[in-house]
Motif scaffolding. Structure first.
Motif, PDB file in Angstrom:
ATOM      1  N   GLU A  64     -24.526 -88.887  10.891  1.00 43.53           N
ATOM      2  CA  GLU A  64     -25.460 -89.986  10.660  1.00 43.53           C
ATOM      3  C   GLU A  64     -25.706 -90.174   9.164  1.00 43.53           C
ATOM      4  OE1 GLU A  64     -26.477 -92.178  12.626  1.00 43.53           O
ATOM      5  OE2 GLU A  64     -28.068 -93.107  11.444  1.00 43.53           O
ATOM      6  N   ILE A  65     -25.855 -89.060   8.452  1.00 44.12           N
ATOM      7  CA  ILE A  65     -26.102 -89.142   7.007  1.00 44.12           C
ATOM      8  C   ILE A  65     -24.874 -89.725   6.299  1.00 44.12           C
ATOM      9  CG2 ILE A  65     -26.439 -87.735   4.923  1.00 44.12           C
ATOM     10  CD1 ILE A  65     -28.368 -86.036   6.677  1.00 44.12           C
TER      11      ILE A  65
ATOM     12  N   ARG B  17     -24.720 -93.454   6.954  1.00 41.82           N
ATOM     13  CA  ARG B  17     -25.707 -94.210   6.171  1.00 41.82           C
ATOM     14  C   ARG B  17     -25.278 -94.405   4.718  1.00 41.82           C
ATOM     15  NH1 ARG B  17     -31.655 -93.231   8.234  1.00 41.82           N
ATOM     16  NH2 ARG B  17     -31.214 -93.263  10.438  1.00 41.82           N
TER      17      ARG B  17
ATOM     18  N   GLN C 213     -34.203 -99.321   5.441  1.00 45.98           N
ATOM     19  CA  GLN C 213     -34.042 -97.889   5.682  1.00 45.98           C
ATOM     20  C   GLN C 213     -35.399 -97.249   5.985  1.00 45.98           C
ATOM     21  OE1 GLN C 213     -32.599 -95.730   2.364  1.00 45.98           O
ATOM     22  NE2 GLN C 213     -31.990 -93.973   3.543  1.00 45.98           N
ATOM     23  N   GLU C 214     -35.891 -97.572   7.179  1.00 41.13           N
ATOM     24  CA  GLU C 214     -37.209 -97.052   7.521  1.00 41.13           C
ATOM     25  C   GLU C 214     -37.168 -95.589   7.932  1.00 41.13           C
ATOM     26  OE1 GLU C 214     -39.141-101.310   8.565  1.00 41.13           O
ATOM     27  OE2 GLU C 214     -38.605-100.004  10.209  1.00 41.13           O
ATOM     28  N   GLU C 215     -36.013 -95.151   8.439  1.00 42.87           N
ATOM     29  CA  GLU C 215     -35.900 -93.744   8.803  1.00 42.87           C
ATOM     30  C   GLU C 215     -35.344 -92.996   7.603  1.00 42.87           C
ATOM     31  OE1 GLU C 215     -33.258 -95.334  11.124  1.00 42.87           O
ATOM     32  OE2 GLU C 215     -34.742 -96.228  12.415  1.00 42.87           O
ATOM     33  N   ARG C 216     -36.177 -92.159   7.007  1.00 43.90           N
ATOM     34  CA  ARG C 216     -35.762 -91.460   5.790  1.00 43.90           C
ATOM     35  C   ARG C 216     -35.279 -90.056   6.146  1.00 43.90           C
ATOM     36  NH1 ARG C 216     -38.657 -88.996   1.431  1.00 43.90           N
ATOM     37  NH2 ARG C 216     -40.550 -89.164   2.654  1.00 43.90           N
ATOM     38  N   VAL C 217     -34.109 -89.725   5.648  1.00 46.10           N
ATOM     39  CA  VAL C 217     -33.582 -88.396   5.886  1.00 46.10           C
ATOM     40  C   VAL C 217     -32.697 -88.010   4.714  1.00 46.10           C
ATOM     41  CG1 VAL C 217     -31.590 -89.228   7.205  1.00 46.10           C
ATOM     42  CG2 VAL C 217     -32.411 -86.920   7.596  1.00 46.10           C
ATOM     43  N   SER C 218     -32.748 -86.759   4.349  1.00 47.58           N
ATOM     44  CA  SER C 218     -31.873 -86.301   3.270  1.00 47.58           C
ATOM     45  C   SER C 218     -31.484 -84.860   3.521  1.00 47.58           C
ATOM     46  CB  SER C 218     -32.586 -86.421   1.924  1.00 47.58           C
ATOM     47  OG  SER C 218     -33.688 -85.557   1.888  1.00 47.58           O
ATOM     48  N   ASN C 219     -30.311 -84.503   3.051  1.00 49.37           N
ATOM     49  CA  ASN C 219     -29.909 -83.097   3.116  1.00 49.37           C
ATOM     50  C   ASN C 219     -29.179 -82.749   1.818  1.00 49.37           C
ATOM     51  OD1 ASN C 219     -27.400 -84.215   3.381  1.00 49.37           O
ATOM     52  ND2 ASN C 219     -26.952 -83.327   5.375  1.00 49.37           N
TER      53      ASN C 219
END
Lengths: 96, 211
Positions: B26-27, B30, B84-90
């Motif tokens: 998913e990351i 995006r 980009q309302e769903e924020r995710v980071s790795n």
């Protein structure tokens, strides 16, 4: 003797939340909802349970005018998750 | 997904593996929209500069490059950021973001220092300092396209994506070779057009791979 599985993690939704957070730096509520397919209410309850146990840290804020809840795994949560995976592996190898 | 469903050890382990893989994919998916955005901008800017340079025979149009990061960040912030309302980071997303930021800093710094030093050197030359600076700026294509390709390949390594690794190599090395063939003329802008198109194609392929 096989170790006892952490009851807090041995639940489908809570385990999914922990698995997502174990692989990312942080994730917001909408992302967790999208990835788990859970309802907002259910997800919120499970997040609270994990936060109460100190497994995850929850930060509530605003993104523009919209409220935004961000979750990240804590060192306690990482340790519990690691132990849970270890225990699972022992269960599986014992069953073979 | 239910919270009280009884799971076997095997099911739990499968859930963990699937969730971790799905999150990584998913990351990566995006990140594709940023490749499409910057690739489109690069293509459009290079074509505009190419036609202006060709029709007026003035390398000064290279100055337009400085507008590209401004427009790019504005579009990313206003357009893509809102969606980009769903924020995710790795770690991987942080590394790729760091790689492109480093590329941006290097490209701008090389351009800025080239202008400064070519201006210093001009001294008693008959040629105007600003003109000389802009000619020097036009000779940077080879270096910039090379570090651009390097950045793209490095992102491919971080994201474990072979399309990006190959695209970066083709753009960097192919672009450098093309630069030596075309020389410092308006034709070199087409190298950036090619790099932009490769970037857009990379974004579309990545998006399709992780649909």
């Amino acid at each position: 003797m096989l170790p006892k599985l952490d009851p807090l993690l041995h639940s489908e939704l809570r385990l999914a939340i922990m698995s997502i957070l174990a692989g990312v730096e942080e994730a917001d509520f909408n992302y967790l909802k999208e990835q788990t397919g859970a309802t907002s209410g259910n997800l919120s309850v499970q997040i609270d349970k994990l936060a109460e146990a100190g497994y995850i840290a929850v930060e509530k804020g605003f993104k523009g005018k919209k409220p935004c809840t961000t979750c990240r795994i804590t060192p306690t949560g990482t340790e519990a998750f690691r132990n849970y995976v270890k225990a699972l592996k022992r269960y599986i190898s014992a069953g073979k | 997904m239910e919270q009280n469903k009884e799971m076997t050890a095997q099911e739990s382990l499968s859930l963990i593996t699937e969730t971790l893989n799905s999150s990584r994919k998913e990351i990566t998916r995006r990140s594709a929209k940023y490749y499409i955005l910057w690739g489109t901008l690069l293509t459009v800017f290079s074509l505009i500069i190419y036609f202006l340079w060709k029709s007026t025979d003035k390398a000064a149009w290279n100055c337009l490059w400085f507008a590209m990061p401004v427009i790019g960040y504005l579009v990313a912030w206003v357009g893509l950021g809102k969606k980009q309302e769903e924020r995710v980071s790795n770690d991987v997303s942080r590394i790729t973001s760091g790689i492109w930021s480093t590329f941006g800093i290097f490209a701008c710094a090389v351009a800025a220092f080239t202008i400064i030093f070519s201006h210093v050197h001009v001294g008693t030359d008959n040629i105007g300092g600003a003109v000389r600076a802009l000619i020097a700026l036009g000779s940077l294509t080879g270096e910039i396209v090379l570090i651009f390709g390097l950045a793209e390949s490095a992102c491919g390594v971080a994201l474990k994506n072979w399309v990006m690794k190959i695209a970066g190599f083709v753009t960097g090395i192919g672009g450098l070779c093309s630069y030596y063939i075309t020389g410092a003329s308006h034709d070199q802008m087409l190298i950036f057009t090619f790099a932009g198109l490769v970037l857009v194609a990379t974004g579309l392929i990545v998006k399709h791979q992780y649909k």
